[in-house]
Motif scaffolding. Structure first.
Motif, PDB file in Angstrom:
ATOM      1  N   THR A   1      -4.250   1.967 -26.367  1.00  0.00           N
ATOM      2  CA  THR A   1      -5.634   2.131 -25.926  1.00  0.00           C
ATOM      3  C   THR A   1      -5.754   1.623 -24.495  1.00  0.00           C
ATOM      4  O   THR A   1      -5.102   0.651 -24.110  1.00  0.00           O
ATOM      5  N   VAL A   2      -6.583   2.315 -23.716  1.00  0.00           N
ATOM      6  CA  VAL A   2      -6.822   1.962 -22.321  1.00  0.00           C
ATOM      7  C   VAL A   2      -8.329   2.050 -22.088  1.00  0.00           C
ATOM      8  O   VAL A   2      -8.989   2.974 -22.579  1.00  0.00           O
ATOM      9  N   ILE A   3      -8.863   1.098 -21.344  1.00  0.00           N
ATOM     10  CA  ILE A   3     -10.292   1.134 -21.012  1.00  0.00           C
ATOM     11  C   ILE A   3     -10.604   2.459 -20.322  1.00  0.00           C
ATOM     12  O   ILE A   3      -9.926   2.861 -19.374  1.00  0.00           O
ATOM     13  N   ASP A   4     -11.618   3.148 -20.818  1.00  0.00           N
ATOM     14  CA  ASP A   4     -11.920   4.507 -20.331  1.00  0.00           C
ATOM     15  C   ASP A   4     -12.220   4.566 -18.842  1.00  0.00           C
ATOM     16  O   ASP A   4     -12.005   5.595 -18.209  1.00  0.00           O
ATOM     17  N   ARG A   5     -12.667   3.488 -18.242  1.00  0.00           N
ATOM     18  CA  ARG A   5     -12.978   3.469 -16.809  1.00  0.00           C
ATOM     19  C   ARG A   5     -11.726   3.376 -15.933  1.00  0.00           C
ATOM     20  O   ARG A   5     -11.823   3.450 -14.711  1.00  0.00           O
ATOM     21  N   ARG A   6     -10.575   3.229 -16.525  1.00  0.00           N
ATOM     22  CA  ARG A   6      -9.326   3.046 -15.784  1.00  0.00           C
ATOM     23  C   ARG A   6      -8.611   4.385 -15.608  1.00  0.00           C
ATOM     24  O   ARG A   6      -7.490   4.585 -16.052  1.00  0.00           O
ATOM     25  N   ALA A   7      -9.251   5.316 -14.930  1.00  0.00           N
ATOM     26  CA  ALA A   7      -8.730   6.679 -14.770  1.00  0.00           C
ATOM     27  C   ALA A   7      -7.332   6.713 -14.171  1.00  0.00           C
ATOM     28  O   ALA A   7      -6.472   7.484 -14.616  1.00  0.00           O
ATOM     29  N   GLU A   8      -7.069   5.870 -13.152  1.00  0.00           N
ATOM     30  CA  GLU A   8      -5.749   5.889 -12.522  1.00  0.00           C
ATOM     31  C   GLU A   8      -4.658   5.371 -13.462  1.00  0.00           C
ATOM     32  O   GLU A   8      -3.530   5.855 -13.438  1.00  0.00           O
ATOM     33  N   LEU A   9      -5.001   4.429 -14.330  1.00  0.00           N
ATOM     34  CA  LEU A   9      -4.033   3.916 -15.295  1.00  0.00           C
ATOM     35  C   LEU A   9      -3.786   4.941 -16.402  1.00  0.00           C
ATOM     36  O   LEU A   9      -2.643   5.170 -16.811  1.00  0.00           O
ATOM     37  N   ILE A  10      -4.838   5.589 -16.870  1.00  0.00           N
ATOM     38  CA  ILE A  10      -4.684   6.655 -17.866  1.00  0.00           C
ATOM     39  C   ILE A  10      -3.797   7.761 -17.299  1.00  0.00           C
ATOM     40  O   ILE A  10      -2.887   8.252 -17.973  1.00  0.00           O
ATOM     41  N   ALA A  11      -4.024   8.122 -16.055  1.00  0.00           N
ATOM     42  CA  ALA A  11      -3.201   9.164 -15.418  1.00  0.00           C
ATOM     43  C   ALA A  11      -1.736   8.739 -15.336  1.00  0.00           C
ATOM     44  O   ALA A  11      -0.837   9.559 -15.534  1.00  0.00           O
ATOM     45  N   TRP A  12      -1.472   7.453 -15.081  1.00  0.00           N
ATOM     46  CA  TRP A  12      -0.097   6.945 -15.020  1.00  0.00           C
ATOM     47  C   TRP A  12       0.569   7.103 -16.382  1.00  0.00           C
ATOM     48  O   TRP A  12       1.693   7.574 -16.476  1.00  0.00           O
ATOM     49  N   TYR A  13      -0.125   6.736 -17.447  1.00  0.00           N
ATOM     50  CA  TYR A  13       0.429   6.896 -18.798  1.00  0.00           C
ATOM     51  C   TYR A  13       0.646   8.380 -19.127  1.00  0.00           C
ATOM     52  O   TYR A  13       1.646   8.741 -19.749  1.00  0.00           O
ATOM     53  N   GLU A  14      -0.264   9.227 -18.693  1.00  0.00           N
ATOM     54  CA  GLU A  14      -0.088  10.665 -18.927  1.00  0.00           C
ATOM     55  C   GLU A  14       1.165  11.179 -18.226  1.00  0.00           C
ATOM     56  O   GLU A  14       1.886  12.017 -18.775  1.00  0.00           O
ATOM     57  N   ARG A  15       1.446  10.681 -17.051  1.00  0.00           N
ATOM     58  CA  ARG A  15       2.681  11.074 -16.349  1.00  0.00           C
ATOM     59  C   ARG A  15       3.931  10.589 -17.089  1.00  0.00           C
ATOM     60  O   ARG A  15       5.020  11.104 -16.859  1.00  0.00           O
ATOM     61  N   HIS A  16       3.768   9.627 -17.984  1.00  0.00           N
ATOM     62  CA  HIS A  16       4.883   9.099 -18.766  1.00  0.00           C
ATOM     63  C   HIS A  16       4.879   9.633 -20.201  1.00  0.00           C
ATOM     64  O   HIS A  16       5.498   9.047 -21.089  1.00  0.00           O
ATOM     65  N   GLY A  17       4.203  10.759 -20.407  1.00  0.00           N
ATOM     66  CA  GLY A  17       4.285  11.460 -21.677  1.00  0.00           C
ATOM     67  C   GLY A  17       3.200  11.169 -22.692  1.00  0.00           C
ATOM     68  O   GLY A  17       3.198  11.738 -23.781  1.00  0.00           O
ATOM     69  N   TYR A  18       2.263  10.309 -22.361  1.00  0.00           N
ATOM     70  CA  TYR A  18       1.166   9.998 -23.284  1.00  0.00           C
ATOM     71  C   TYR A  18       0.033  10.996 -23.051  1.00  0.00           C
ATOM     72  O   TYR A  18      -0.173  11.467 -21.939  1.00  0.00           O
ATOM     73  N   ALA A  19      -0.687  11.304 -24.127  1.00  0.00           N
ATOM     74  CA  ALA A  19      -1.791  12.253 -24.028  1.00  0.00           C
ATOM     75  C   ALA A  19      -3.012  11.679 -24.740  1.00  0.00           C
ATOM     76  O   ALA A  19      -2.889  10.952 -25.733  1.00  0.00           O
ATOM     77  N   ARG A  20      -4.170  12.038 -24.240  1.00  0.00           N
ATOM     78  CA  ARG A  20      -5.413  11.617 -24.900  1.00  0.00           C
ATOM     79  C   ARG A  20      -5.461  12.238 -26.288  1.00  0.00           C
ATOM     80  O   ARG A  20      -5.284  13.448 -26.431  1.00  0.00           O
ATOM     81  N   SER A  21      -5.737  11.412 -27.273  1.00  0.00           N
ATOM     82  CA  SER A  21      -5.794  11.907 -28.649  1.00  0.00           C
ATOM     83  C   SER A  21      -7.163  12.507 -28.978  1.00  0.00           C
ATOM     84  O   SER A  21      -7.307  13.184 -29.985  1.00  0.00           O
ATOM     85  N   GLY A  22      -8.148  12.234 -28.142  1.00  0.00           N
ATOM     86  CA  GLY A  22      -9.516  12.655 -28.421  1.00  0.00           C
ATOM     87  C   GLY A  22     -10.311  11.553 -29.104  1.00  0.00           C
ATOM     88  O   GLY A  22     -11.530  11.647 -29.243  1.00  0.00           O
ATOM     89  N   GLU A  23      -9.627  10.497 -29.527  1.00  0.00           N
ATOM     90  CA  GLU A  23     -10.278   9.379 -30.208  1.00  0.00           C
ATOM     91  C   GLU A  23     -10.635   8.293 -29.200  1.00  0.00           C
ATOM     92  O   GLU A  23      -9.906   8.060 -28.228  1.00  0.00           O
ATOM     93  N   THR A  24     -11.752   7.637 -29.413  1.00  0.00           N
ATOM     94  CA  THR A  24     -12.117   6.447 -28.648  1.00  0.00           C
ATOM     95  C   THR A  24     -12.397   5.323 -29.641  1.00  0.00           C
ATOM     96  O   THR A  24     -12.706   5.575 -30.815  1.00  0.00           O
ATOM     97  N   ARG A  25     -12.267   4.100 -29.166  1.00  0.00           N
ATOM     98  CA  ARG A  25     -12.530   2.916 -29.982  1.00  0.00           C
ATOM     99  C   ARG A  25     -13.327   1.928 -29.141  1.00  0.00           C
ATOM    100  O   ARG A  25     -13.208   1.909 -27.915  1.00  0.00           O
ATOM    101  N   PRO A  26     -14.100   1.087 -29.804  1.00  0.00           N
ATOM    102  CA  PRO A  26     -14.819   0.075 -29.033  1.00  0.00           C
ATOM    103  C   PRO A  26     -13.845  -0.961 -28.468  1.00  0.00           C
ATOM    104  O   PRO A  26     -12.768  -1.192 -29.035  1.00  0.00           O
ATOM    105  N   PHE A  27     -14.210  -1.584 -27.357  1.00  0.00           N
ATOM    106  CA  PHE A  27     -13.419  -2.675 -26.807  1.00  0.00           C
ATOM    107  C   PHE A  27     -13.357  -3.772 -27.874  1.00  0.00           C
ATOM    108  O   PHE A  27     -14.332  -3.996 -28.587  1.00  0.00           O
ATOM    109  N   PRO A  28     -12.215  -4.459 -28.015  1.00  0.00           N
ATOM    110  CA  PRO A  28     -12.035  -5.377 -29.149  1.00  0.00           C
ATOM    111  C   PRO A  28     -12.942  -6.604 -29.167  1.00  0.00           C
ATOM    112  O   PRO A  28     -13.098  -7.235 -30.215  1.00  0.00           O
TER     113      PRO A  28
END
Length: 174
Positions: A124-151
């Motif tokens: 899980t990655v904080i949704d506001r962290r677009a550049e970090l999400i993009a980095w994980y996507e470049r490493h083969g991770y994809a958005r599942s479509g699911e979101t969760r509340p911050f812990p």
């Protein structure tokens, strides 16, 4: 890319690891890197007792070292039924962008396959962290479509994006 040693953390490593985690995620020192949460959160990221729970059982805490210097870490946990969870990935902010995070992810994925027999992994990655999400996507991770509340409750509330990746044993690919 900086070549490093990656191994499971021990209890003796935790007092040296904890400040690295805090520097990577929180406070002004975190702003030296690009993966921090310092603009969103001001509390501490974790504590020694919590880190100790990540060392064995259904979890492994891997550390990256250059000699005796801890450079970063990643946690991998068994979530059962072939699913592993990747969390707490961090690299000291003064040495980010040298390939250490990529090496930690590879070690975490190998641990998920070999230790927990996982065939898929999520994080899980904080949704506001677009550049970090993009980095994980470049490493083969994809958005599942699911979101969760911050812990933990924060104001304003934060939402976590779930990223997932199938795990394949590279030795079995043609």
């Amino acid at each position: 890319m900086t070549k490093i040693e990656i191994r499971p953390a021990t209890l003796a490593d935790l007092p040296r690891l904890h400040p690295v985690v805090e520097r990577a995620y929180r406070g002004d020192s975190a702003r030296q890197g690009w993966t921090h949460e310092a603009d969103l959160l001001s509390d501490t990221r974790t504590d020694l007792a919590t880190l100790a729970t990540l060392i064995d059982g259904d979890s492994r805490l891997l550390i990256a070292l250059d000699g005796n210097t801890i450079l970063g870490c990643v946690n991998i946990a068994d979530r059962s039924y072939g699913l592993a969870y990747l969390g707490l990935l961090c690299v000291d902010p003064t040495i980010q962008a040298r390939g250490i995070g990529k090496q930690l992810i590879a070690a975490a994925e190998a641990t998920a396959r070999e230790t927990f027999a996982a065939d898929r992994i999520e994080m899980t990655v904080i949704d506001r962290r677009a550049e970090l999400i993009a980095w994980y996507e470049r490493h083969g991770y994809a958005r599942s479509g699911e979101t969760r509340p911050f812990p933990v409750p924060v104001d304003p509330p934060l939402t976590m994006v779930v990223l997932a990746k199938p795990l394949f044993d590279q030795r079995q690919l043609p």
